[in-house]
Structure formats: structure tokens, C-alpha cells
Design a protein around this motif. Sequence first.
Motif, PDB file in Angstrom:
ATOM      1  N   MET A  23       2.836  -8.845   5.852  1.00  0.00           N
ATOM      2  CA  MET A  23       3.361  -8.585   4.528  1.00  0.00           C
ATOM      3  C   MET A  23       2.216  -7.806   3.907  1.00  0.00           C
ATOM      4  SD  MET A  23       6.087  -8.352   3.139  1.00  0.00           S
ATOM      5  CE  MET A  23       7.566  -9.068   3.810  1.00  0.00           C
ATOM      6  N   ARG A  25      -0.071  -6.155   4.879  1.00  0.00           N
ATOM      7  CA  ARG A  25      -0.373  -5.054   5.487  1.00  0.00           C
ATOM      8  C   ARG A  25       0.542  -3.886   4.805  1.00  0.00           C
ATOM      9  NH1 ARG A  25       1.443  -4.243  11.494  1.00  0.00           N
ATOM     10  NH2 ARG A  25       3.140  -3.217  10.541  1.00  0.00           N
ATOM     11  N   GLU A  26       1.875  -4.514   4.890  1.00  0.00           N
ATOM     12  CA  GLU A  26       2.899  -3.623   4.434  1.00  0.00           C
ATOM     13  C   GLU A  26       2.665  -3.459   2.838  1.00  0.00           C
ATOM     14  OE1 GLU A  26       3.511  -2.973   7.493  1.00  0.00           O
ATOM     15  OE2 GLU A  26       5.652  -2.539   6.723  1.00  0.00           O
ATOM     16  N   LEU A  27       2.261  -4.376   1.932  1.00  0.00           N
ATOM     17  CA  LEU A  27       2.189  -4.032   0.551  1.00  0.00           C
ATOM     18  C   LEU A  27       0.840  -3.100   0.254  1.00  0.00           C
ATOM     19  CD1 LEU A  27       3.161  -7.561  -0.826  1.00  0.00           C
ATOM     20  CD2 LEU A  27       4.343  -5.216  -0.761  1.00  0.00           C
ATOM     21  N   SER A  29       0.690  -0.369   1.025  1.00  0.00           N
ATOM     22  CA  SER A  29       1.205   0.945   0.786  1.00  0.00           C
ATOM     23  C   SER A  29       1.421   1.013  -0.898  1.00  0.00           C
ATOM     24  CB  SER A  29       2.715   1.033   1.432  1.00  0.00           C
ATOM     25  OG  SER A  29       3.465   0.150   1.085  1.00  0.00           O
ATOM     26  N   VAL A  30       1.622  -0.020  -1.393  1.00  0.00           N
ATOM     27  CA  VAL A  30       1.801   0.150  -3.021  1.00  0.00           C
ATOM     28  C   VAL A  30       0.467   0.576  -3.588  1.00  0.00           C
ATOM     29  CG1 VAL A  30       2.178  -1.322  -4.893  1.00  0.00           C
ATOM     30  CG2 VAL A  30       3.385  -1.632  -3.022  1.00  0.00           C
TER      31      VAL A  30
ATOM     32  N   PRO C  71       0.725  10.576   1.398  1.00  0.00           N
ATOM     33  CA  PRO C  71       0.572   8.997   1.424  1.00  0.00           C
ATOM     34  C   PRO C  71       1.759   8.366   0.535  1.00  0.00           C
ATOM     35  CG  PRO C  71      -1.580   9.772   0.948  1.00  0.00           C
ATOM     36  CD  PRO C  71      -0.689  10.872   1.095  1.00  0.00           C
ATOM     37  N   HIS C  74       4.066   7.914   2.981  1.00  0.00           N
ATOM     38  CA  HIS C  74       3.678   6.825   3.694  1.00  0.00           C
ATOM     39  C   HIS C  74       4.436   5.441   2.949  1.00  0.00           C
ATOM     40  CE1 HIS C  74       1.221   3.746   5.993  1.00  0.00           C
ATOM     41  NE2 HIS C  74       0.912   3.555   4.594  1.00  0.00           N
ATOM     42  N   TRP C  75       3.970   5.485   1.729  1.00  0.00           N
ATOM     43  CA  TRP C  75       4.473   4.387   0.979  1.00  0.00           C
ATOM     44  C   TRP C  75       5.845   4.146   1.022  1.00  0.00           C
ATOM     45  CZ3 TRP C  75       7.947   5.157  -3.250  1.00  0.00           C
ATOM     46  CH2 TRP C  75       8.239   3.767  -4.030  1.00  0.00           C
ATOM     47  N   ARG C  78       7.064   2.703   4.318  1.00  0.00           N
ATOM     48  CA  ARG C  78       6.745   1.551   4.558  1.00  0.00           C
ATOM     49  C   ARG C  78       7.450   0.312   3.400  1.00  0.00           C
ATOM     50  NH1 ARG C  78       0.556   0.069   6.215  1.00  0.00           N
ATOM     51  NH2 ARG C  78       1.186  -0.400   8.239  1.00  0.00           N
ATOM     52  N   PHE C  79       7.337   0.616   2.254  1.00  0.00           N
ATOM     53  CA  PHE C  79       7.891  -0.054   1.071  1.00  0.00           C
ATOM     54  C   PHE C  79       9.364  -0.137   1.404  1.00  0.00           C
ATOM     55  CE2 PHE C  79       8.868  -1.081  -3.451  1.00  0.00           C
ATOM     56  CZ  PHE C  79       7.971  -2.464  -3.304  1.00  0.00           C
ATOM     57  N   THR C  82       9.715  -2.777   3.824  1.00  0.00           N
ATOM     58  CA  THR C  82       9.369  -4.210   3.252  1.00  0.00           C
ATOM     59  C   THR C  82      10.589  -4.708   2.560  1.00  0.00           C
ATOM     60  OG1 THR C  82       6.954  -3.236   3.148  1.00  0.00           O
ATOM     61  CG2 THR C  82       7.610  -5.134   1.892  1.00  0.00           C
TER      62      THR C  82
END
Lengths: 127, 250, 117
Positions: A23, A25-27, A29-30, C71, C74-75, C78-79, C82
Motif C-alpha cells: 500500500m 508503494r501504491e501511495l 504515486s500520490v 508521471p 502513472h499516478w 496506480r491510484f 489503490t
Amino acid sequence: MSVYHRPVSNIWWLKRKPYILFMIRELTSVFVAGYCIFLLVLVYKLTQGADAYGNFMVALKLPSSVALHLISLAFVLYHTITWFNLTPKILVLYRGEERIHQGLVAGTFYAVWAVISFMVVWLVLGV
Amino acid sequence: MAETMKLEIFRYRPEKEKEPSFQTYKVPFREDWVVLDAINHIKDEIDGTLSYRWSCQMGVCGSCGIMINNVPKLSCAAFLKDYYPDKIRIEPLTGFPVERDLIFEMDDFMTKLTEIQPYIIRKESEEKPLEEGEYLQSPAELAHYKQYSMCINCMLCYAACPVYALDSTFIGPAAIALGQRYNMDSRDQGRDARQEVIASHDGIWECTFVGECSVVCPKDVDPAAAIQRAKVSSTVDWFKDILIPWGKKK
Amino acid sequence: MAKSNEPIWWSLFSAGGMVAAMVLPVLIVITGILVPFGLAGEDPLNFERIHSAVSQKDSVKLVLFIVITLPFFHWAHRFRFTLVDVGLKSVSTLISVLCYGGAIAGTIILVVIFWNI
């Protein structure tokens, strides 16, 4: 016969360390997107003239800006490390029957990363 | 006095209870016992009503998978001494409906296995008559898929996969890895047929590369890598379709 | 089963992930440490130098475009997953629209900025 369906909690990712790391790792991206928004604003300030851009540059010295940068750096580094470590799983190369060692593939990415980083410093800062 | 250990085991008896519960058993602790030995001891000496699956006791049949302290494991390959003296919590594999105690329903997995057509497919025109012999393969060609052929269908990877637990429409790790095993076999020509399932929404694209499927795999199949590689090749297909539409086969 | 359009988003995700991994750490070090603490000389990112580089060289614009917009995608990818992974699958279409829409909006904004510089 009645089977029992076990409910899945929405916080399943808190229950085991590998899932927490996933999680995080995924975050990352923020923070990746957040920093790119910062770059977007920086380019925008260029269009607003020397004063607006200058003020923006001065603001980089604020403790809050430095702190935000450091937090972002931690997350983005985590992204970089996990990205390079997972890439050799996808980029599977063979020499005859022998699979090229994953460490070698990852090492190549780290080496390229180092070269690019120095190039960016050189190009952006002109030093 | 002999050392003992506590096993907290998931119980579900559909004929007498609506909700599952946990029952704690005290078993002797022995250095050379695996968790399956302890469960067998319970079945033989303490409580004959406990239901669970097992067969070979040597990590080949893939039938004794259970959750041990929330981690999917083959119960024949998990030693008591690695947990001693703490209590061990045992549940049926996560992500599957429970039939009774540690026995879960595997129909969904079986359906998915057949959906990806896990056998060598030849184009009709290129099928050799039997008398012409085998389709030959070099050791290098074997090396490309061998890892993916080691799967014993134990379903530990499904139990480790949160995506499957959240939504069982996902085809899942073992089935996709097995699809890749045949896709990468030099004798096989069935990739297009398998792509119908593998490259669909419920196929590889649901996967978020948590990676735990590969960690728990007792045979080092690395299904997570198989799925990501399938994403790469499916993406290549997609761009080929867009850029060179006339190159489409048939 | 329906042919999936995920490859387009996944390839943007991957390209963006690679770009982010390669260049964002050093950029953060530059704007977060080297420049504010004066470790890279007197005002290395001064307006004249950066403005002329960005406004006059298309190669600089292209590199900035890649570094900033990929990017975002990318976000977005991925987000999006998530949020699905924490149990929001029931609104997955809305999530997709907001995430990819955000990335596309960011891209358009950058193009407009370049247009006006």
C-alpha cells in the motif's frame, strides 16, 4: 449445502506487513503526482514574469517547502527502489538456457539511474 | 512433562451453525512435526469431527493448503518449531467459500483452470500425424516456460491475492501462470485463443502486482511475474492492432 | 470477452513509472535541498536562464512535457487501482474518469502554458 463466505475487510492491507508495504508503494504515486504538480506550477510561474517566478523560488526556502520536499523524496525513492527491483521480474532475458541474473538487470537500472541523475544536476544547475 | 502447543482452528459445521467459530486444541510439541502432523493428531486422538484436506505429506499433491497465522502455507511443509511456543491460528485458505472447517470450495478455481485451456493447441493445418513423431523442443526452449510448469494447484497464490479475495471474477495467479506456461511453449500455437480470457478485463488487468502470490508459492512458479509479462505482451498486441491493422491474423 | 483497452493506460502507467523513478528523486534533491540551501551556487535557477531555456528550446519543452505528464498518468492508473483495492470497486467507473481525467487535465494545462510562454 450452504457454504460460508468470509467477508473481506476494506482494511485488509493493514493486516500483514507485505500488504502494508504494498500500500505504501501504491501511495508513492500520490507524491509522484504531487511533485509533478509542483513542476507544473513552476513552469506556469515562468509565464507570469520574473517577479512571480522569483517569489516562487524564494518560497522554496520556507521550512514547510523543505519538509514537503523531504517527505516526497522519501516516498519517491521508495518508488524508485521498488520499481527497479520489480522490473527484472518482467524483463526476463535469457542467454541460451541460462536466465540472466535478476540482480544484473536491476543493477543496470540503478547504474542508468545514477548516470541520469548526474546529467540532470549538470543540465539543470549548470554545474 | 512433555511440551505442548495450542492450535486455534477455524470450525464451521453448516448442519448445526450459521457462523464459524474457533476451537482451541492442545497438542504435543515435537521438533520434527509439521502442522499437518498436529492436525492429524487432533483428528485421531482428540476430535474426530475436524475436517481438512491432505494427501501426500511431501509438498507435491497441493491439497493441504491452509492459512497459518494469516499466511497461506502447505500444512505438510510448515514446522511446529517455527511457531513454538506461540499459539498457531489455522483457517481455510482465504478468498474461497468455506464448506466445512478447513475445507473450502475450489470449483471456481477449477473452472478458471479449464477456461485458459492448459494444454498444447496446434493450428488445424499444422497438426502432425502421429506417425511423424513428437514435436521436438530444445533445452533452451524448455527453459523459457519450465518455471511456470511447476505449479501443483495448491491455490496458496489465490489465498495470498487480495484482488481475488475482493472480487473472485479475477482469473487469478495460478491460472494465468499456467496460461503463460503454454503460451511460451515452442510447440504451442494456442495463444490467441487463451488471450480471449487472459487479456480480458478480468484477466491480467485486474492484477495490481501485490506480489504475494509469488512469495507464498511453494514451487517458485512466480505467477506475479507471469502476469506482468502477459501484460507486456498483451500491450504489444494492442499497439500492433492499432498501428498495423492489416497485420491481423485471420 | 470484451477486448480490453487497459493496455493504453498500463503502458502510460509504466512509462510514467520509469520516468518518475529515473528523474524525480534528483529533481526533488535540487528544488528541495540544493537550491534552497544555496549548495549549487548563487540562484542557479534564475528567471533569465530558465525562462530562455524553456521558451526558446523545443527540446527543453519536450523533456519537461515527458517528465511532468507521464508521471500524472502513472499516478492516475496506480491510484485508481489503490482505490479499487480498498473496496471502492462499486464506483470504479467514476474513479477511472476522475483519475485519468485528472491526468489529461494536467497534460492540457501544460500544453496551454507552453503555448503562452
